[in-house]
Design a protein around this motif. Structure first.
Motif, PDB file in Angstrom:
ATOM      1  N   MET A 215     -55.322  29.784 -42.806  1.00 33.15           N
ATOM      2  CA  MET A 215     -56.292  29.136 -43.683  1.00 33.15           C
ATOM      3  C   MET A 215     -57.008  30.192 -44.518  1.00 33.15           C
ATOM      4  O   MET A 215     -57.341  31.260 -44.031  1.00 33.15           O
ATOM      5  N   SER A 216     -57.253  29.864 -45.790  1.00 28.04           N
ATOM      6  CA  SER A 216     -57.883  30.821 -46.700  1.00 28.04           C
ATOM      7  C   SER A 216     -59.345  31.034 -46.363  1.00 28.04           C
ATOM      8  O   SER A 216     -59.967  30.261 -45.632  1.00 28.04           O
ATOM      9  N   THR A 217     -59.902  32.101 -46.911  1.00 28.47           N
ATOM     10  CA  THR A 217     -61.328  32.372 -46.758  1.00 28.47           C
ATOM     11  C   THR A 217     -62.135  31.314 -47.499  1.00 28.47           C
ATOM     12  O   THR A 217     -61.771  30.910 -48.607  1.00 28.47           O
ATOM     13  N   PRO A 218     -63.251  30.815 -46.917  1.00 23.07           N
ATOM     14  CA  PRO A 218     -64.044  29.800 -47.592  1.00 23.07           C
ATOM     15  C   PRO A 218     -64.445  30.250 -48.987  1.00 23.07           C
ATOM     16  O   PRO A 218     -64.797  31.396 -49.227  1.00 23.07           O
ATOM     17  N   SER A 219     -64.342  29.304 -49.944  1.00 23.37           N
ATOM     18  CA  SER A 219     -64.638  29.614 -51.333  1.00 23.37           C
ATOM     19  C   SER A 219     -65.944  28.957 -51.752  1.00 23.37           C
ATOM     20  O   SER A 219     -66.572  28.237 -50.997  1.00 23.37           O
ATOM     21  N   THR A 220     -66.315  29.190 -52.993  1.00 22.87           N
ATOM     22  CA  THR A 220     -67.543  28.607 -53.531  1.00 22.87           C
ATOM     23  C   THR A 220     -67.253  27.335 -54.320  1.00 22.87           C
ATOM     24  O   THR A 220     -68.142  26.800 -54.979  1.00 22.87           O
ATOM     25  N   VAL A 221     -66.003  26.813 -54.273  1.00 20.37           N
ATOM     26  CA  VAL A 221     -65.664  25.587 -54.988  1.00 20.37           C
ATOM     27  C   VAL A 221     -66.435  24.417 -54.396  1.00 20.37           C
ATOM     28  O   VAL A 221     -66.410  24.194 -53.184  1.00 20.37           O
ATOM     29  N   SER A 222     -67.190  23.674 -55.231  1.00 20.86           N
ATOM     30  CA  SER A 222     -67.910  22.505 -54.736  1.00 20.86           C
ATOM     31  C   SER A 222     -66.919  21.387 -54.495  1.00 20.86           C
ATOM     32  O   SER A 222     -65.912  21.268 -55.191  1.00 20.86           O
ATOM     33  N   THR A 223     -67.210  20.564 -53.513  1.00 23.53           N
ATOM     34  CA  THR A 223     -66.259  19.507 -53.188  1.00 23.53           C
ATOM     35  C   THR A 223     -66.141  18.493 -54.316  1.00 23.53           C
ATOM     36  O   THR A 223     -65.088  17.867 -54.480  1.00 23.53           O
ATOM     37  N   SER A 224     -67.159  18.314 -55.121  1.00 23.77           N
ATOM     38  CA  SER A 224     -67.073  17.363 -56.228  1.00 23.77           C
ATOM     39  C   SER A 224     -66.047  17.810 -57.267  1.00 23.77           C
ATOM     40  O   SER A 224     -65.488  16.989 -58.002  1.00 23.77           O
ATOM     41  N   ALA A 225     -65.783  19.102 -57.317  1.00 24.10           N
ATOM     42  CA  ALA A 225     -64.806  19.629 -58.277  1.00 24.10           C
ATOM     43  C   ALA A 225     -63.398  19.712 -57.707  1.00 24.10           C
ATOM     44  O   ALA A 225     -62.460  20.072 -58.413  1.00 24.10           O
ATOM     45  N   LEU A 226     -63.236  19.388 -56.430  1.00 25.19           N
ATOM     46  CA  LEU A 226     -61.935  19.532 -55.786  1.00 25.19           C
ATOM     47  C   LEU A 226     -60.904  18.573 -56.360  1.00 25.19           C
ATOM     48  O   LEU A 226     -61.176  17.375 -56.539  1.00 25.19           O
ATOM     49  N   ARG A 227     -59.718  19.087 -56.607  1.00 24.45           N
ATOM     50  CA  ARG A 227     -58.585  18.274 -57.023  1.00 24.45           C
ATOM     51  C   ARG A 227     -57.350  18.777 -56.282  1.00 24.45           C
ATOM     52  O   ARG A 227     -57.199  19.971 -56.034  1.00 24.45           O
ATOM     53  N   ILE A 228     -56.470  17.856 -55.974  1.00 26.07           N
ATOM     54  CA  ILE A 228     -55.250  18.244 -55.273  1.00 26.07           C
ATOM     55  C   ILE A 228     -54.268  18.874 -56.250  1.00 26.07           C
ATOM     56  O   ILE A 228     -54.468  18.834 -57.466  1.00 26.07           O
ATOM     57  N   HIS A 229     -53.210  19.424 -55.716  1.00 26.66           N
ATOM     58  CA  HIS A 229     -52.162  20.060 -56.519  1.00 26.66           C
ATOM     59  C   HIS A 229     -51.097  18.995 -56.797  1.00 26.66           C
ATOM     60  O   HIS A 229     -50.185  18.766 -55.990  1.00 26.66           O
ATOM     61  N   GLY A 230     -51.203  18.333 -57.950  1.00 24.84           N
ATOM     62  CA  GLY A 230     -50.335  17.203 -58.249  1.00 24.84           C
ATOM     63  C   GLY A 230     -48.868  17.543 -58.279  1.00 24.84           C
ATOM     64  O   GLY A 230     -48.021  16.775 -57.792  1.00 24.84           O
ATOM     65  N   GLU A 231     -48.531  18.681 -58.858  1.00 25.97           N
ATOM     66  CA  GLU A 231     -47.118  19.058 -58.939  1.00 25.97           C
ATOM     67  C   GLU A 231     -46.529  19.307 -57.550  1.00 25.97           C
ATOM     68  O   GLU A 231     -45.376  18.966 -57.279  1.00 25.97           O
ATOM     69  N   ARG A 232     -47.327  19.895 -56.663  1.00 20.35           N
ATOM     70  CA  ARG A 232     -46.840  20.151 -55.301  1.00 20.35           C
ATOM     71  C   ARG A 232     -46.588  18.836 -54.568  1.00 20.35           C
ATOM     72  O   ARG A 232     -45.570  18.687 -53.871  1.00 20.35           O
ATOM     73  N   LEU A 233     -47.509  17.887 -54.723  1.00 19.39           N
ATOM     74  CA  LEU A 233     -47.331  16.581 -54.091  1.00 19.39           C
ATOM     75  C   LEU A 233     -46.080  15.894 -54.625  1.00 19.39           C
ATOM     76  O   LEU A 233     -45.272  15.357 -53.856  1.00 19.39           O
ATOM     77  N   TRP A 234     -45.917  15.905 -55.936  1.00 16.73           N
ATOM     78  CA  TRP A 234     -44.753  15.259 -56.530  1.00 16.73           C
ATOM     79  C   TRP A 234     -43.453  15.901 -56.029  1.00 16.73           C
ATOM     80  O   TRP A 234     -42.498  15.188 -55.681  1.00 16.73           O
ATOM     81  N   GLN A 235     -43.426  17.232 -55.969  1.00 16.57           N
ATOM     82  CA  GLN A 235     -42.215  17.914 -55.513  1.00 16.57           C
ATOM     83  C   GLN A 235     -41.916  17.578 -54.054  1.00 16.57           C
ATOM     84  O   GLN A 235     -40.750  17.409 -53.665  1.00 16.57           O
ATOM     85  N   SER A 236     -42.957  17.453 -53.234  1.00 20.32           N
ATOM     86  CA  SER A 236     -42.740  17.073 -51.837  1.00 20.32           C
ATOM     87  C   SER A 236     -42.123  15.684 -51.744  1.00 20.32           C
ATOM     88  O   SER A 236     -41.219  15.441 -50.929  1.00 20.32           O
ATOM     89  N   LEU A 237     -42.601  14.769 -52.564  1.00 18.18           N
ATOM     90  CA  LEU A 237     -42.026  13.423 -52.589  1.00 18.18           C
ATOM     91  C   LEU A 237     -40.554  13.468 -52.984  1.00 18.18           C
ATOM     92  O   LEU A 237     -39.711  12.793 -52.378  1.00 18.18           O
ATOM     93  N   MET A 238     -40.237  14.257 -53.998  1.00 14.73           N
ATOM     94  CA  MET A 238     -38.852  14.353 -54.450  1.00 14.73           C
ATOM     95  C   MET A 238     -37.969  15.023 -53.392  1.00 14.73           C
ATOM     96  O   MET A 238     -36.811  14.638 -53.198  1.00 14.73           O
ATOM     97  N   ASP A 239     -38.510  16.019 -52.700  1.00 14.39           N
ATOM     98  CA  ASP A 239     -37.734  16.696 -51.660  1.00 14.39           C
ATOM     99  C   ASP A 239     -37.445  15.746 -50.496  1.00 14.39           C
ATOM    100  O   ASP A 239     -36.317  15.711 -49.979  1.00 14.39           O
ATOM    101  N   LEU A 240     -38.443  14.979 -50.074  1.00  8.51           N
ATOM    102  CA  LEU A 240     -38.228  14.029 -48.987  1.00  8.51           C
ATOM    103  C   LEU A 240     -37.236  12.950 -49.412  1.00  8.51           C
ATOM    104  O   LEU A 240     -36.412  12.500 -48.612  1.00  8.51           O
ATOM    105  N   ALA A 241     -37.294  12.555 -50.685  1.00  9.36           N
ATOM    106  CA  ALA A 241     -36.404  11.509 -51.194  1.00  9.36           C
ATOM    107  C   ALA A 241     -34.945  11.932 -51.213  1.00  9.36           C
ATOM    108  O   ALA A 241     -34.052  11.081 -51.315  1.00  9.36           O
ATOM    109  N   CYS A 242     -34.672  13.217 -51.117  1.00  7.49           N
ATOM    110  CA  CYS A 242     -33.284  13.691 -51.058  1.00  7.49           C
ATOM    111  C   CYS A 242     -32.604  13.299 -49.750  1.00  7.49           C
ATOM    112  O   CYS A 242     -31.373  13.229 -49.674  1.00  7.49           O
TER     113      CYS A 242
END
Length: 420
Positions: A1-28
């Motif tokens: 796990m990474s070192t805690p950052s100063t990113v506020s949770t309200s600004a948090l966004r997921i990594h959309g491309e990573r999620l999409w690629q995982s879906l495509m990989d599982l779909a194989c």
């Protein structure tokens, strides 16, 4: 796990491309020529899909537990691990002609939440957990929603184990064969709250132009077999006024099924999906018609009202025509409202992130139904193209995929708490 950052949770966004690629990989795994997926529960392909997801979870630092019906739980620790985990999940088994997103999206969205928190070094107060449930689809073994149903205690482990597929293979043997016959007793696994992210599997969000569906509950269902009995007779010699035509009376009642749904809106649903006509001959007046009736609504009281309505209509038609009409209830599933706090957590997430949203109900069953009977629960819907699901052409917009996962992230953080 990474070192805690100063990113506020309200600004948090997921990594959309990573999620999409995982879906495509599982779909194989189990990919079909038309672009869908066939990965039936407890098949060798299901085992491969499970191994892939569990491997990703371990790479993300999650601990893995498997229960005796093959439900898999992947935990990210919190600061206070004595608290019950805030859970998310769905299923990765598919229909024979399934798509890439039904169920799979909910599982991989949960994994992406964990990965995102790892990226930003964010610790939650309560632990987080990702689950995938065994045999949600019921396309190889029945009952449907088997893993979550056993976990809930809706039916016994022994009943599930004894279920067989068309080749006579049992659930227990197939679990053992793919290596997912676990040790934990189903249900002996605490849940603080449960969220499930899913494609809508219908056209409502797309029709309204909304990105997020804030699901308030799952419709109750009443299934009936209706039999209308008249008298078969020759189509030529029998005058119209002397006929006892079962089909003509049955079609009037079929139309009333649809009208009944309209009388009990906005969430009433009425469907006739199966019809059998006897003797089903071109020049014989039908003497008997059997057909299915599917009534649904958002509360048990509304389902009761629809039941009384359609029975009254059937009785009136029987009196008017002199034909016998039987309406037999063959199955009933109660409506399942979701917990107000979880519904509001989803609404807050959509509002914080600036996504267009609307409150809606689920007309289909999901594992969240059983979880809602054990802990506070909620669901997040995103649109699917043309409302199509259980089909190889099932599709979703990558932007919507990311949006639903972002809402899941914020809803889970609201329930789990973030360590300052």
């Amino acid at each position: 796990m990474s070192t805690p950052s100063t990113v506020s949770t309200s600004a948090l966004r997921i990594h959309g491309e990573r999620l999409w690629q995982s879906l495509m990989d599982l779909a194989c795994i189990g990919a079909t020529p038309k672009g869908g997926v066939c990965r039936l529960a407890l098949s060798e392909l299901d085992g491969q899909g499970r191994d892939l997801v569990v491997g990703w979870a371990r790479e993300a630092g999650l601990s893995v537990t498997i229960d005796q019906i093959g439900n898999v739980f992947m935990r990210r620790p919190g600061r206070n691990n004595s608290l019950p985990p805030i859970m998310t999940g769905s299923h990765i088994d598919t229909q024979p002609t399934g798509g890439k997103f039904d169920g799979n999206y909910g599982v991989l969205a949960g994994l992406e939440v964990m990965r995102t928190l790892n990226d930003h070094g964010i610790q939650t107060e309560a632990p987080l957990e990702l689950a995938f449930w065994t045999n949600e689809e019921g396309s190889r073994f029945v009952p449907v929603m088997m893993g979550s149903g056993v976990f809930r205690g809706a039916f016994t482990l022994e009943h599930a184990y004894a279920a067989t597929d068309v080749e006579g293979k049992t659930v227990k043997d197939e679990l053992q064969k793919i290596g997912y016959l676990g040790d934990e007793v189903p249900g002996q696994h605490p849940i603080g709250a449960y969220f499930e992210t899913h494609i809508e599997q219908g056209p409502v969000l797309e029709d309204h132009g909304k990105t997020i569906g804030i699901v308030t509950g799952v419709l109750g269902i009443r299934w009936y077999d209706c039999t209308v009995t008249g008298m078969e007779a020759h189509a030529g010699p029998t005058p119209m006024h002397l006929r006892r035509d079962a089909l003509q009376v049955a079609t009037r009642l079929m139309q009333e099924v649809v009208a009944c749904a309209g009388r009990h809106g906005p969430e009433g649903r009425g469907t006739v999906g199966m019809v059998q006509v006897f003797p089903n001959s071109r020049n014989v007046i039908p003497g008997q018609v059997k057909f299915s009736v599917d009534l649904r609504n958002a509360s048990d009281a509304a389902c009761d009202a629809m039941d009384a309505d359609i029975r009254a209509v059937a009785e009136r038609l029987a009196r008017e025509t002199g034909l016998t009409i039987r309406l037999d209830l063959v199955s009933a599933y109660p409506a399942q409202p979701f917990h107000p706090d979880c519904v509001e957590a989803v609404a807050h997430g959509a509002q914080t992130l600036g996504y267009s949203a609307m409150r809606c109900v689920s007309g289909a069953g999901h594992d969240a139904v059983y979880m809602a009977q054990l802990a506070p629960a909620g669901m997040i819907f995103i649109p699917c193209k043309d409302g199509i699901s259980h089909n190889e052409i099932e599709d979703a917009d990558p932007a919507h995929i990311a949006a639903g996962c972002n809402v899941l992230l914020h809803a889970m953080l609201e329930r789990a708490g973030v360590v300052a």
